[in-house]
Motif scaffolding. Structure first.
Motif, mmCIF file in Angstrom:
data_model
loop_
_atom_site.group_PDB
_atom_site.id
_atom_site.type_symbol
_atom_site.label_atom_id
_atom_site.label_comp_id
_atom_site.label_asym_id
_atom_site.label_seq_id
_atom_site.Cartn_x
_atom_site.Cartn_y
_atom_site.Cartn_z
ATOM 1 N N ALA A 86 4.384 54.894 93.795
ATOM 2 C CA ALA A 86 3.024 55.402 93.945
ATOM 3 C C ALA A 86 2.176 54.506 94.847
ATOM 4 C CB ALA A 86 2.369 55.537 92.568
ATOM 5 N N ALA A 87 2.197 53.197 94.602
ATOM 6 C CA ALA A 87 1.348 52.283 95.384
ATOM 7 C C ALA A 87 1.676 52.292 96.877
ATOM 8 C CB ALA A 87 1.438 50.867 94.812
ATOM 9 N N PRO A 88 2.964 52.269 97.287
ATOM 10 C CA PRO A 88 3.251 52.369 98.730
ATOM 11 C C PRO A 88 2.735 53.656 99.354
ATOM 12 C CG PRO A 88 5.171 51.535 97.574
ATOM 13 C CD PRO A 88 4.183 51.960 96.532
ATOM 14 N N PHE A 89 2.837 54.782 98.647
ATOM 15 C CA PHE A 89 2.303 56.037 99.166
ATOM 16 C C PHE A 89 0.794 55.935 99.366
ATOM 17 C CE2 PHE A 89 6.083 58.624 97.811
ATOM 18 C CZ PHE A 89 6.252 59.295 99.004
ATOM 19 N N ILE A 90 0.094 55.390 98.403
ATOM 20 C CA ILE A 90 -1.356 55.266 98.493
ATOM 21 C C ILE A 90 -1.743 54.342 99.638
ATOM 22 C CG2 ILE A 90 -3.413 54.405 97.296
ATOM 23 C CD1 ILE A 90 -2.082 55.377 94.678
ATOM 24 N N ASP A 91 -1.068 53.211 99.766
ATOM 25 C CA ASP A 91 -1.382 52.255 100.828
ATOM 26 C C ASP A 91 -1.124 52.866 102.207
ATOM 27 O OD1 ASP A 91 -2.191 49.474 101.391
ATOM 28 O OD2 ASP A 91 -0.216 49.320 102.311
ATOM 29 N N THR B 111 -7.586 48.519 99.998
ATOM 30 C CA THR B 111 -7.702 47.833 98.713
ATOM 31 C C THR B 111 -8.537 48.637 97.739
ATOM 32 O OG1 THR B 111 -7.701 45.785 100.011
ATOM 33 C CG2 THR B 111 -8.098 45.584 97.663
ATOM 34 N N ALA B 112 -9.563 49.316 98.237
ATOM 35 C CA ALA B 112 -10.395 50.146 97.369
ATOM 36 C C ALA B 112 -9.589 51.296 96.781
ATOM 37 C CB ALA B 112 -11.599 50.683 98.148
ATOM 38 N N TRP B 113 -8.728 51.937 97.601
ATOM 39 C CA TRP B 113 -7.892 53.030 97.085
ATOM 40 C C TRP B 113 -6.902 52.501 96.059
ATOM 41 C CZ3 TRP B 113 -6.270 57.990 99.903
ATOM 42 C CH2 TRP B 113 -7.377 58.576 100.539
ATOM 43 N N LEU B 114 -6.311 51.337 96.332
ATOM 44 C CA LEU B 114 -5.420 50.735 95.336
ATOM 45 C C LEU B 114 -6.197 50.391 94.072
ATOM 46 C CD1 LEU B 114 -3.269 48.330 97.558
ATOM 47 C CD2 LEU B 114 -2.465 50.376 96.373
ATOM 48 N N GLY B 115 -7.435 49.934 94.253
ATOM 49 C CA GLY B 115 -8.268 49.611 93.103
ATOM 50 C C GLY B 115 -8.549 50.828 92.241
ATOM 51 N N ILE B 116 -8.809 51.972 92.890
ATOM 52 C CA ILE B 116 -9.039 53.211 92.146
ATOM 53 C C ILE B 116 -7.794 53.578 91.337
ATOM 54 C CG2 ILE B 116 -9.418 55.699 92.384
ATOM 55 C CD1 ILE B 116 -11.151 55.039 94.849
ATOM 56 N N PHE B 117 -6.628 53.428 91.968
ATOM 57 C CA PHE B 117 -5.375 53.743 91.280
ATOM 58 C C PHE B 117 -5.156 52.816 90.088
ATOM 59 C CE2 PHE B 117 -0.729 52.895 90.954
ATOM 60 C CZ PHE B 117 -0.336 54.141 90.503
ATOM 61 N N TYR B 118 -5.330 51.514 90.288
ATOM 62 C CA TYR B 118 -5.080 50.566 89.206
ATOM 63 C C TYR B 118 -6.215 50.512 88.187
ATOM 64 C CZ TYR B 118 -0.830 49.055 91.444
ATOM 65 O OH TYR B 118 0.441 49.032 91.971
ATOM 66 N N MET B 119 -7.363 51.069 88.548
ATOM 67 C CA MET B 119 -8.444 51.212 87.583
ATOM 68 C C MET B 119 -8.018 52.122 86.442
ATOM 69 S SD MET B 119 -12.064 53.121 88.235
ATOM 70 C CE MET B 119 -11.191 54.686 88.297
ATOM 71 N N PRO C 163 -6.459 43.226 94.501
ATOM 72 C CA PRO C 163 -5.932 42.127 95.324
ATOM 73 C C PRO C 163 -4.482 41.758 95.030
ATOM 74 C CG PRO C 163 -8.155 41.616 94.603
ATOM 75 C CD PRO C 163 -7.760 42.868 93.898
ATOM 76 N N VAL C 164 -4.076 41.726 93.768
ATOM 77 C CA VAL C 164 -2.711 41.287 93.449
ATOM 78 C C VAL C 164 -1.685 42.282 93.977
ATOM 79 C CG1 VAL C 164 -2.510 42.368 91.163
ATOM 80 C CG2 VAL C 164 -1.285 40.261 91.644
ATOM 81 N N ASN C 165 -2.000 43.559 93.934
ATOM 82 C CA ASN C 165 -1.062 44.556 94.453
ATOM 83 C C ASN C 165 -1.144 44.677 95.967
ATOM 84 O OD1 ASN C 165 0.308 45.958 92.031
ATOM 85 N ND2 ASN C 165 -1.829 45.838 91.400
ATOM 86 N N PHE C 166 -2.288 44.372 96.549
ATOM 87 C CA PHE C 166 -2.394 44.285 98.012
ATOM 88 C C PHE C 166 -1.425 43.231 98.546
ATOM 89 C CE2 PHE C 166 -4.091 42.091 101.716
ATOM 90 C CZ PHE C 166 -4.332 43.138 102.605
ATOM 91 N N ILE C 167 -1.360 42.080 97.875
ATOM 92 C CA ILE C 167 -0.451 41.006 98.307
ATOM 93 C C ILE C 167 0.991 41.462 98.175
ATOM 94 C CG2 ILE C 167 0.357 38.664 97.802
ATOM 95 C CD1 ILE C 167 -2.493 37.992 96.907
ATOM 96 N N CYS C 168 1.337 42.124 97.072
ATOM 97 C CA CYS C 168 2.714 42.617 96.885
ATOM 98 C C CYS C 168 3.139 43.548 98.013
ATOM 99 C CB CYS C 168 2.840 43.339 95.547
ATOM 100 S SG CYS C 168 3.008 42.242 94.121
#
Length: 507
Positions: free
Chosen positions: A163-168, A177-185, A396-401
């Motif tokens: 999911a995260a690679p698709f979103i990024d 990062t904001a879109w990843l933040g929405i997902f991990y929120m 941020p942590v998933n952005f780095i990954c």
């Protein structure tokens, strides 16, 4: 596309891969399934996934153990713990059992994503998740519910690594990062909703119906995984139609590759180990995951034992709802806030580490202080501030990954990050905190010991600020002009018996 036989083998394969990417990227996106709708669908799936995590931790679903007074009067207890007569350690094992399925399935799904449509893989996984959740409702003893929780982990594995690679890939560049933040929120939000959902359903109609409800919620998304038209994932071929000449080249290359390894299975395993070596060689990635493990050790135990600890320490009348409220407010504000701040700072790996270490350190101070006070209102204010700060790390942590590895390794990087934070983080933390509580019989002491691990996470992430880093987001992309120049030099260099070629991808 002009081509000859003289292009060197390695360069020829790179050109073929480049043409595959350019061909797939040229395909129009599906008319209905836009990036924003993709984000919405993934967010809802993620939320349902974590509603399950919250529900199984509630007093309404998890319940309380059987107990006897000094006079010999015994109560049957309630929920899972009471019905199956579980001590705190075995109860903690149930919360961690999903990790077995997650550990086995995550690398498999991440590797298969290179050759099989990731959306179909998600459909398979969510189907398993749906059946497993329903199985929890039908369980009849400790081992039956434990096995069903393991299968829940299989379903999560198919989704979380892809999911995260698709979103990024599909997010606007300035808002990744904001879109990843929405997902991990959706993680803290789902857990918080799960607290309320589990408390209400478990108390009113019984804990088994909470799992039946989750299965019904997930079923439409399992079906959607099989029928929806997919978007392209960066660095993956995923069943894209190629020009006939390229199909012949790829088929010939794959047949040679398969014969050299003996079988498709051995080839997959060989590629997996090569990818793992590449992943573990990235020091930034390793440091980031180590900090994430320490962080998740605390968060995992908070999410499972929080309602019980709150009820014991502060005599909360509605511990499920109150703890859920704190989690949902802290999760939404913290996750979105941290992601937006990183985008405003300029989304770079060093800036992400600065935000991770700072937010976690001050979050640890507030959370630790909260448990030092006996007044409920002081606890709520301090713990809420602490939750906002510690949840600011999710984006941020998933952005780095995602950005410390090349695109073709991103599904595996997310899978191994998820496996690591669970197997070394929240999987041991829930049983260990349960074991500590069995020994000390004091939830305040147990909570303070647990919270101190946040300081370790902040220290590990602080190390990352000083390590040299490279954003590898576009590393898989070949430069067409460079390849064309190399090919032109080869074709114009000499015509005396040398086989030459000019290769340029079709638009």
């Amino acid at each position: 596309m002009a081509e000859e036989e003289g292009l060197p083998g390695d360069l020829r394969i790179k050109v073929i891969n480049m043409a595959i990417d350019s061909t797939s990227l040229s395909e129009p996106a599906p008319s209905w399934f836009t990036p924003k709708r993709l984000l919405v669908v993934f967010c809802v799936i993620n939320m349902v996934n974590y509603i399950d995590r919250g529900a199984i931790a509630t007093n309404g679903v998890n319940g309380s153990p059987r107990s006897c007074t000094e006079s010999g009067v015994c109560s049957d207890g309630s929920g899972i713990q009471g019905e199956f007569d579980l001590n705190n350690f075995r109860d903690g094992v149930i919360s961690s059992a999903f990790m077995v399925g997650l550990l086995i399935a995550s690398p498999i799904f991440a590797s298969l994503a290179k050759s099989i449509n990731p959306f179909r893989l998600i459909g398979v996984g969510l189907s398993v998740w749906t059946l497993a959740a329903a199985g929890c409702g039908f369980s009849f003893d400790f081992w039956s519910i434990t096995i069903c929780r393991m299968l829940v982990g299989v379903g999560e594995a198919s989704f979380i690594s892809l999911a995260a690679p698709f979103i990024d890939d599909n997010a606007p560049v300035t808002q990744r990062t904001a879109w990843l933040g929405i997902f991990y929120m959706c993680i803290p939000t789902g857990v918080a909703v799960g607290y309320v959902y589990g408390g209400v359903v478990g108390s009113s109609v019984g804990w088994r119906y909470a799992f039946f409800g989750e299965a019904i919620l997930m079923l439409p998304f399992a079906i959607l995984g099989f029928v929806m038209k997919p978007l392209h994932m960066k660095g993956m071929s995923n069943e894209k139609k190629l020009p006939s000449s390229l199909n012949e080249e790829v088929t010939e290359h794959n047949s040679k590759e398969h014969s050299s390894y003996g079988s498709f299975t051995s080839n997959q395993l060989s590629r997996f180990w090569q990818d793992m070596k590449a992943l573990l060689s990235e020091k930034i990635y390793v440091v980031n995951v180590l900090g994430y493990i320490a962080y998740n050790f605390v968060i995992g135990a908070y999410s499972y034992w929080g309602p019980k600890a709150g009820y014991s320490i502060y005599q909360m009348e509605n511990a499920d709802i109150l703890f859920g409220g704190i989690t949902i407010v802290g999760g939404i504000v913290g996750t979105l806030g941290g992601s937006i701040i990183l985008d405003r700072m300029n989304s770079t790996i060093p800036n992400a580490f600065k935000l991770l270490s700072t937010a976690t350190f001050f979050g640890a101070i507030f959370c630790f202080s909260a448990f030092c006070f006996s007044n409920l209102y002081v606890y709520v204010v301090l713990f809420l501030i602490g939750e906002i700060l510690v949840f600011a790390t999710q984006g941020p942590v998933n952005f780095i990954c995602l950005h410390t590895v090349k695109p073709s390794l991103r599904p595996l990087s997310m899978a191994m990050s998820t496996v690591s934070i669970h197997i070394f983080g929240d999987v041991p933390s829930s049983p260990l905190v349960g074991l500590l509580q069995d020994k000390v019989d004091n939830w305040r002491v147990s909570a303070l010991v647990l919270t101190s691990v946040f300081f370790l996470a902040a220290g590990i992430w602080f190390i990352g600020v000083f390590l040299p880093s490279v954003d590898r987001y576009n590393e898989d992309d070949e430069n067409p002009s460079t390849l064309t120049e190399q090919s032109n030099k080869s074709s114009n260099k000499d015509k005396k018996g040398k086989q030459t070629a000019v290769v340029s991808p079709e638009p």
